[in-house]
Design a protein around this motif. Structure first.
Motif, short mmCIF file in Angstrom:
data_model
loop_
_atom_site.label_atom_id
_atom_site.label_comp_id
_atom_site.label_asym_id
_atom_site.label_seq_id
_atom_site.Cartn_x
_atom_site.Cartn_y
_atom_site.Cartn_z
N VAL A 358 0.96 -1.24 0.17
CA VAL A 358 -0.03 0.11 -0.02
C VAL A 358 1.02 1.34 -0.03
CG1 VAL A 358 -1.89 1.18 1.20
CG2 VAL A 358 -1.75 -1.42 1.28
N PHE A 359 0.62 2.14 -1.00
CA PHE A 359 1.26 3.37 -1.03
C PHE A 359 0.49 4.70 -0.64
CE2 PHE A 359 3.64 0.32 -3.83
CZ PHE A 359 4.86 0.53 -3.43
N ARG A 360 1.04 5.60 -0.03
CA ARG A 360 0.43 6.84 0.15
C ARG A 360 0.77 7.76 -0.69
NH1 ARG A 360 3.51 6.24 5.33
NH2 ARG A 360 2.05 5.71 7.05
N ASP A 361 -0.28 8.76 -0.83
CA ASP A 361 -0.13 9.83 -1.88
C ASP A 361 1.12 10.81 -1.32
OD1 ASP A 361 -2.44 9.17 -3.08
OD2 ASP A 361 -3.83 10.64 -2.20
N GLY A 372 -1.15 7.59 -4.61
CA GLY A 372 -0.52 6.41 -4.25
C GLY A 372 -0.47 5.30 -5.27
N GLU A 373 -1.69 5.18 -6.09
CA GLU A 373 -2.07 4.33 -7.17
C GLU A 373 -0.93 4.30 -8.03
OE1 GLU A 373 -4.37 6.28 -6.05
OE2 GLU A 373 -5.89 4.79 -4.79
N ILE A 375 2.17 5.68 -7.76
CA ILE A 375 3.51 5.19 -7.14
C ILE A 375 3.40 3.64 -7.16
CG2 ILE A 375 4.81 5.25 -5.20
CD1 ILE A 375 3.47 7.64 -4.30
N GLY A 376 2.38 2.99 -6.66
CA GLY A 376 2.14 1.49 -6.86
C GLY A 376 2.51 1.05 -8.40
N PHE A 478 6.54 7.17 1.78
CA PHE A 478 5.24 7.06 0.73
C PHE A 478 4.87 5.56 0.91
CE2 PHE A 478 9.30 6.66 -1.57
CZ PHE A 478 9.41 5.63 -2.14
N ASP A 480 3.07 2.79 2.82
CA ASP A 480 2.32 2.75 4.05
C ASP A 480 2.44 1.49 4.80
OD1 ASP A 480 0.16 2.81 6.13
OD2 ASP A 480 -1.51 3.69 4.54
#
Length: 799
Positions: A358-361, A372-373, A375-376, A478, A480
């Motif tokens: 899970v990535f954060r904005d 975040g999406e 970045i993923g 970034f 999570d």
């Protein structure tokens, strides 16, 4: 002394001669340290007077810096010399009182005369500096004293093996330069010396007893080969003392290449650190780094979570049995301590390499810079043969590039002009200096052009706004990790895939464990059993912050560590040699009945068999023979524990009808023990809440102190202490509060090791008290090993 008077007089004459030389050296060193101290004071006082200060041009500035450097180096050298001399002085003062404790006469094969070797806490040469008057106990030849009785003996030295005959082994007790005891022995250490040392009252700090090191302890101390050294020892077998003397030996053996700050001791609690803090200084060495595993966890996680400590977890296990959710929590504690959970997390990390992190904005001024999406998508679009931490760093570089583009665009935005208008004079000057420093081409420009000034100040404003975002990206925030960790417990499909990848089955109570874990983490509460697995996931995703400078790690009470904690420590200190000490019979943590999680089994599985050595210490020295015989009856396999032959009274059991009577009897016993000269007395309770109640009940009648998990010093006197905080320390006398089978006592089979641990804290006297009736561990054959004392009047009569 009559039969041995000639020998005694000869030995005393030698002591007198050695003490005389020591005193001469003390006089010289006292003068030297005094002169060095005065010189340091003068240098500090006149530091700037002796420095040429000139900042007018670069050449003069260079001269100024050179002058400063020279003065600082002179001061540093004087301070180093003073510290070294002061350390020598402390050692010599100890030698003046007791120059040595042993003598061996060794005849090497092929020689005609035996070498006489005297052993003490430090080496001392004669005034011509040609011969050793005293050999340091850590010198190679000292192994003959510790390892052999008179007869054939051999010595391993750097130049090879030396064989010969040990003609004499003599032991001394010397106080204030006078021989108090002198005797020859045919075993490693004579009973007389041990009787004399062990019969003393306890101190507030652990004593260094290098004169009474046993052969098996010497193997621990001098082990240089093993990557992993496991020491399984009975209560009171000298594990911790041997470990600290091992540190002193390593610092001596590798002088110049190993320093105290390259050695770390993980102790059970802060109070224990205080208890052992004087051992190394007594031996003339600096203390190594000392910490607890909980302190390490708090440093890493305390700012993000409300972190539970191991004692709160144990308190819960001991007294929350009737609370809702107890069984699911206990199932989780036990499972998360095992190698099975380590494998599950490793399997989960394998799954995360392909999906699921899970990535954060990433935000800049409240706006989403990169979602975040996105970045993923970038992360999982990278080559999956690249390790996850390396892909994280590549993702961070990409995000920094995105931030740089956003930084350029921001220069033309209205908020920048508004921020420039709000700059105060101090900030304006700071901005000016920053821009000059970072833009050499503008070094000679002044802010005499309005547009140019606006441009440079705008650059400063944007740069300051971007700085925290850049720092967060570099720290990989970034990612999570909390949500990623939680996904294992929230997503049953993900958990099943992780188990499949690891080749294991999920535990029977997995759903209950998941709910219990989720409920805590959603409100940022970190249970002790989750802390290390969580950190492990953090490090595996972001890259382990390994410590490559530490060369030796010592872990005391290792039986209380989980498989996960050992797996984490191995990665944290990848190049360190590990010395782990413990006693499986003193496994008292909430996970202690999980066979797979036992410290030594889990730890040994992480190292190759050829790198590992296990040493078992069976003889117990702390307690009198009657106390050891009693405590040995409390545990399976206790018959293997060998008591040292030191006389004393049997433990006593006093049964009280109610709490008031019980506290009255304990108060009376405490006064009796204090009047007999006992320096350290402990009323050991099962839990912290029980300890607080007993302390309040007794405090008006007896001077005493309450020990809690935050207590950082170990002091003489009477203390009330919870069972688990008493681990690792010893007391002249121990009073066990409520040895009944009630919930407040020790009635369940899971209490057996805790009860054993409590009773083995006693050196000279052990008194058990029970409310109503004796507990199950005091029934049956064990009854022959303690005395029944039903009435308080019995104690008054005895006193």
């Amino acid at each position: 002394m009559s039969e041995r008077e000639p020998e005694w007089l000869v030995e005393q004459q030698r002591v007198d001669e050695v003490v005389e030389q020591v005193e001469r050296r003390i006089e010289a060193l006292e003068l030297e340290t005094s002169d060095a101290h005065s010189e340091m004071v003068d240098i500090r006082k006149n530091f700037w007077d002796d420095v040429t200060v000139n900042f007018e041009d670069s050449a003069e500035m260079a001269e100024t810096f050179a002058s400063l450097k020279q003065q600082a180096e002179i001061l540093s050298e004087r301070e180093r010399t003073h510290r070294h001399a002061a350390r020598q002085l402390r050692t010599l003062r100890k030698l003046r009182s007791s120059p040595y404790f042993g003598r061996i006469d060794f005849l090497e094969n092929g020689e005609t005369a035996a070498d006489q070797v005297y052993l003490g806490i430090a080496s001392l040469r004669d005034k011509a500096d040609e011969n050793y008057l005293i050999y340091d106990w850590r010198a190679p030849i000292a192994s003959l004293y510790y390892d052999y009785p008179p007869g054939p003996a051999e010595l391993q030295t750097p130049s090879g093996r030396i064989e010969g005959e040990l003609r004499l082994k003599r032991q001394f007790v010397i106080r204030e330069g006078e021989i108090v005891s002198l005797f020859d022995t045919g075993v490693t250490i004579g009973d007389k010396l041990l009787q004399e040392v062990l019969g003393r009252h306890s101190d507030a700090q652990m004593r260094s007893i290098v004169g009474t090191i046993q052969r098996e302890q010497n193997r621990i101390i001098r082990n240089e080969r093993s990557r992993l050294l496991l020491v399984q020892g009975a209560a009171g077998s000298g594990k911790t003392s041997a470990a600290l003397q091992r540190v002193a030996y390593l610092l001596y053996r590798f002088r110049g290449t190993l320093s105290a700050d390259q050695i770390v001791l993980f102790s059970p609690n802060p109070m224990f650190n205080s208890y052992v803090s004087t051992v190394l200084p007594e031996l003339g060495e600096e203390n190594m780094q000392q910490t607890t595993f909980q302190d390490y966890l708090a440093a890493r996680l305390g700012h993000s979570f409300k972190l539970e400590n191991p004692y709160a977890q144990l308190e819960y296990a001991l007294r929350a049995e009737l609370e809702p959710g107890y069984e699911s929590r206990m199932s989780g504690i036990r499972y998360k301590a095992t190698m099975g959970f380590v494998r599950l997390i490793d399997g989960y990390l394998g799954v995360l390499g392909g999906e699921g992190i899970v990535f954060r904005d990433v935000r800049f001024r409240e706006e989403v810079l990169v979602a975040g999406e996105a970045i993923g998508a970038y992360f999982y679009g990278l080559d999956r043969t690249i390790a996850v931490p390396n892909r994280m760093r590549l993702t961070a570089e990409w995000l920094l590039g995105q931030l740089k583009e956003r930084q350029k665009a921001a220069l033309k935005e209205d908020w920048v002009d508004a921020a420039v208008d709000l700059l105060d004079k101090e900030t304006y000057l700071k901005a000016y200096q920053t821009i000059r420093r970072q833009n050499r081409k503008f070094k000679d420009e002044s802010f005499d052009d309005y547009d140019r000034e606006r441009e440079l100040l705008g650059q400063y404003v944007v740069m300051e706004a971007v700085k925290p975002v850049r720092a967060r990206i570099k720290r990989l925030t970034f990612v999570d990790v909390r949500s990623t960790f939680l996904k294992l417990f929230l997503d049953s499909d993900m958990a099943a895939r992780a188990a499949s990848q690891a080749g294991i089955e999920l535990p029977e109570h997995w759903e209950a464990i998941c709910k219990d874990t989720i409920d805590r983490l959603l409100v940022k509460r970190m249970a002790y059993e989750d802390a290390t697995p969580f950190l492990y996931v953090v490090e595996r995703l972001r890259g382990f912050q390994t410590n490559t400078s530490v060369r030796h790690v010592l872990i005391d009470e290792a039986q209380d560590y989980t498989a996960f904690q050992f797996a984490y420590l191995q990665r944290l200190f990848p190049f360190s040699r590990i010395t782990a000490l413990g006693d499986l019979n003193q496994s008292i943590q909430a996970h202690a009945d999980t066979g797979e999680s036992t410290g030594f089994t889990a730890l040994a599985s992480l190292y190759a068999a050829e790198e590992t050595e296990t040493i078992v210490l069976k003889q117990s020295y702390r307690s009198t023979r009657p106390i050891v015989e009693f405590t040995s009856m409390l545990i399976p396999g206790g018959s293997e524990i060998e008591p040292f032959n030191r006389d004393g009274d049997k433990p006593t059991l006093t049964v009280a009808a109610d709490a008031d009577a019980l506290e009255g009897m304990i108060g009376e016993r405490l006064r009796q023990l204090a009047s007999q000269g006992n320096r350290t007395i402990a009323v050991i309770c099962k839990t912290a809440s029980q300890s607080r109640a007993v302390y309040e009940a007794l405090r008006d009648g007896v001077p005493l102190r309450l020990v809690e998990s935050e207590t950082s010093t170990f002091e003489p006197g009477v203390v009330v202490i919870p069972s688990y905080l008493a681990k690792g320390v010893e007391f002249d006398a121990v009073l066990v509060y409520d040895a009944s089978g009630s919930p407040s006592g020790y009635g369940k089979e899971t209490d057996r090791r805790l009860f054993y641990t409590v009773c083995t804290r006693a050196m000279h006297e052990l008194h058990l008290f029970a409310l109503g009736s004796a507990g199950p561990f005091l029934k049956g054959p064990v009854e022959a090993y303690f005395e029944q004392a039903q009435q308080a009047a019995d104690m008054q009569t005895n006193s």
